[in-house]
Write a protein that holds these residues in place. Structure first.
Motif, short mmCIF file in Angstrom:
data_model
loop_
_atom_site.label_atom_id
_atom_site.label_comp_id
_atom_site.label_asym_id
_atom_site.label_seq_id
_atom_site.Cartn_x
_atom_site.Cartn_y
_atom_site.Cartn_z
N GLY A 298 22.18 -21.79 -25.98
CA GLY A 298 23.18 -20.65 -25.98
C GLY A 298 23.60 -20.40 -24.74
N GLY A 299 23.44 -21.40 -23.86
CA GLY A 299 24.20 -21.30 -22.58
C GLY A 299 23.41 -20.72 -21.43
N LEU A 300 22.11 -20.13 -21.75
CA LEU A 300 21.05 -19.42 -21.03
C LEU A 300 20.09 -20.09 -20.80
N VAL A 301 19.23 -19.99 -19.69
CA VAL A 301 17.87 -20.57 -19.30
C VAL A 301 16.87 -19.05 -19.10
N ALA A 302 15.79 -19.41 -19.53
CA ALA A 302 14.69 -18.32 -19.47
C ALA A 302 13.66 -18.80 -18.31
N LEU A 303 13.72 -17.86 -17.33
CA LEU A 303 12.76 -18.22 -16.35
C LEU A 303 11.66 -17.18 -16.12
N PRO A 304 10.41 -17.53 -15.86
CA PRO A 304 9.36 -16.18 -15.84
C PRO A 304 9.49 -15.30 -14.60
N LEU A 305 9.31 -14.32 -14.75
CA LEU A 305 9.47 -13.27 -13.73
C LEU A 305 8.30 -13.50 -12.44
N ALA A 306 8.36 -13.71 -11.42
CA ALA A 306 7.16 -14.02 -10.55
C ALA A 306 6.46 -12.84 -10.39
N GLY A 307 5.02 -13.05 -10.61
CA GLY A 307 4.24 -11.71 -10.00
C GLY A 307 3.91 -10.53 -11.28
N ALA A 308 4.84 -10.83 -12.24
CA ALA A 308 4.85 -10.02 -13.44
C ALA A 308 3.55 -10.16 -14.28
N GLU A 309 2.94 -9.08 -14.75
CA GLU A 309 1.83 -9.14 -15.40
C GLU A 309 2.11 -9.24 -17.00
N PRO A 310 1.29 -9.98 -17.81
CA PRO A 310 1.78 -9.96 -19.25
C PRO A 310 1.50 -8.84 -19.86
N VAL A 311 2.15 -8.58 -21.01
CA VAL A 311 2.40 -7.33 -21.73
C VAL A 311 1.74 -7.52 -23.05
N GLU A 312 0.46 -6.59 -23.30
CA GLU A 312 -0.08 -6.77 -24.45
C GLU A 312 0.68 -6.20 -25.54
N ARG B 254 -3.20 8.10 -30.97
CA ARG B 254 -4.58 8.91 -31.68
C ARG B 254 -3.95 10.15 -32.09
N SER B 255 -3.15 10.74 -31.73
CA SER B 255 -2.67 11.99 -32.27
C SER B 255 -2.16 11.72 -33.90
N ALA B 256 -1.53 10.57 -33.82
CA ALA B 256 -0.82 9.84 -35.37
C ALA B 256 -2.15 9.41 -36.22
N ASN B 257 -3.31 9.43 -35.63
CA ASN B 257 -4.50 9.00 -36.30
C ASN B 257 -4.31 7.55 -36.90
N LEU B 258 -3.70 6.63 -36.06
CA LEU B 258 -3.53 5.31 -36.46
C LEU B 258 -4.53 4.40 -35.99
N HIS B 259 -4.71 3.21 -36.34
CA HIS B 259 -5.47 2.11 -35.88
C HIS B 259 -4.63 1.05 -35.16
N TYR B 260 -5.13 0.78 -34.03
CA TYR B 260 -4.35 -0.12 -33.05
C TYR B 260 -5.40 -1.22 -32.82
N ALA B 261 -4.93 -2.34 -32.77
CA ALA B 261 -5.64 -3.76 -32.38
C ALA B 261 -4.80 -4.34 -31.62
N ALA B 262 -5.19 -4.95 -30.44
CA ALA B 262 -4.34 -5.81 -29.58
C ALA B 262 -4.57 -7.20 -30.20
N ILE B 263 -3.40 -8.05 -30.18
CA ILE B 263 -3.46 -9.43 -30.85
C ILE B 263 -3.18 -10.45 -29.90
N THR B 264 -2.24 -10.29 -29.09
CA THR B 264 -1.75 -11.34 -28.28
C THR B 264 -1.12 -10.76 -26.99
N GLU B 265 -0.30 -11.54 -26.01
CA GLU B 265 0.49 -11.14 -24.93
C GLU B 265 1.80 -11.65 -24.92
N ALA B 266 2.52 -10.94 -24.40
CA ALA B 266 4.00 -11.11 -24.19
C ALA B 266 4.27 -11.26 -22.66
N ARG B 267 5.30 -12.01 -22.14
CA ARG B 267 5.56 -12.24 -20.74
C ARG B 267 7.00 -11.96 -20.51
N PRO B 268 7.22 -11.14 -19.38
CA PRO B 268 8.67 -11.05 -18.95
C PRO B 268 9.44 -12.47 -18.50
#
Length: 300
Positions: free
Chosen positions: A258-272, A159-173
């Motif tokens: 890449g030798g890594l496995v991605a696992l959802p973090l239990a109980g974590a809320e999605p991030v806007e 708000r201080s920067a006088n910008l427009h913000y629009a939520a578009i999707t979610e990201a999960r940890p």
């Protein structure tokens, strides 16, 4: 006031310093500085605040730049159509968190550009810098992550920067572990279960920290912590230390190769995930494409 002076202002604002802008404008630095001073004196305003670190737009300069850019872009279009010049150089600058899927979308937007000349920029920075980039029109589009931990602070800053913000999707940890880790067989990871692993973190550009308002996702304190400033080094260290790293993703990361496995973090809320733009300034075709690609994403 001349068209050339307007071009000078636009380029200096983009580069953040007169010394960086001068070679691109094919003018000596003292001559460029003098031209801008003369414009400021003619208009009775201060466009840039000077310092040893470069220049920064004043509030008056911020408003002036919006008008100057519109004039320059319209003249470029007229010349391209009637004078037969090479036409305006296609340009697009995006400021966002360091996140692989955002990089892929930026690359797709770049690949769709058919212009003979273009200049695209990707700035991977904390949310506080994203806001400032868009405010100063260094970036046409900004992407930020909001959660319950940082929403109030970021909302005030937007708000201080006088910008427009629009939520578009979610990201999960997600938690990334090496593929031969005992955790790799789990469907999700409980935060308290991570205490036995080494936490490998990025420095000030961490995914889980916005640079304003605290971490996006809070994890239990770790007794073993390794920090680095490079994403690929972070992944290598996770494999070496049998550790884990945090990643926010719009779509589930494909990391097994890449030798890594991605696992959802239990109980974590999605991030806007939201877009920042300057109100009243139309987006370029490339910014619109990037925006559409982001809006088309959805969580699995």
């Amino acid at each position: 006031m001349t068209l050339q002076q307007l071009r000078y202002v636009v380029e200096v604002a983009l580069r953040g310093s007169i010394s960086a802008a001068a070679p691109r404008l094919f003018i000596a630095q003292p001559s460029l500085s003098k031209a801008i001073h003369e414009l400021e004196r003619e208009l009775g305003i201060t466009i840039f605040k000077r310092s040893h670190h470069g220049v920064e737009l004043t509030e008056e300069g911020d408003r002036f730049l919006a008008y100057a850019r519109q004039v320059v872009e319209q003249v470029d279009l007229l010349e391209a159509h009637y004078v037969g010049s090479e036409g305006p150089r296609a340009s697009f600058c995006l400021s966002c968190p360091h996140e692989a899927q955002l990089t892929e979308l930026f690359a797709e937007t770049l690949a769709s550009c058919e212009a003979d000349a273009f200049e695209f920029s990707l700035r991977e920075v904390p949310a506080s810098v994203v806001i400032e980039d868009v405010r100063q029109q260094m970036s046409e589009l900004g992407i930020i992550y909001l959660s319950g931990h940082n929403r109030d602070a970021l909302t005030v800053a937007i708000r201080s920067a006088n910008l427009h913000y629009a939520a578009i999707t979610e990201a999960r940890p997600y938690i990334l572990v090496r593929e031969n880790s005992p955790f790799a067989q789990l469907s999700e990871v409980e935060p308290d279960g991570l205490s036995s692993l080494t936490r490998v973190m990025l420095g000030w550009v961490s995914f889980t920290h916005t640079g304003m308002g605290g971490p996006l996702v809070k994890l239990p304190s770790a007794s073993k912590v390794v920090r680095t400033t490079d994403r690929e080094t972070q992944k290598r260290l996770v494999r070496y230390f049998d550790g884990y790293m945090m990643q926010l993703a719009i779509r589930r990361p494909e990391t097994a190769s890449g030798g890594l496995v991605a696992l959802p973090l239990a109980g974590a809320e999605p991030v806007e995930v939201g877009l920042l733009t300057r109100p009243g300034i139309p987006l370029s075709p490339h910014a619109r494409k990037m925006s559409q690609k982001l809006r088309g994403l959805s969580m699995p």
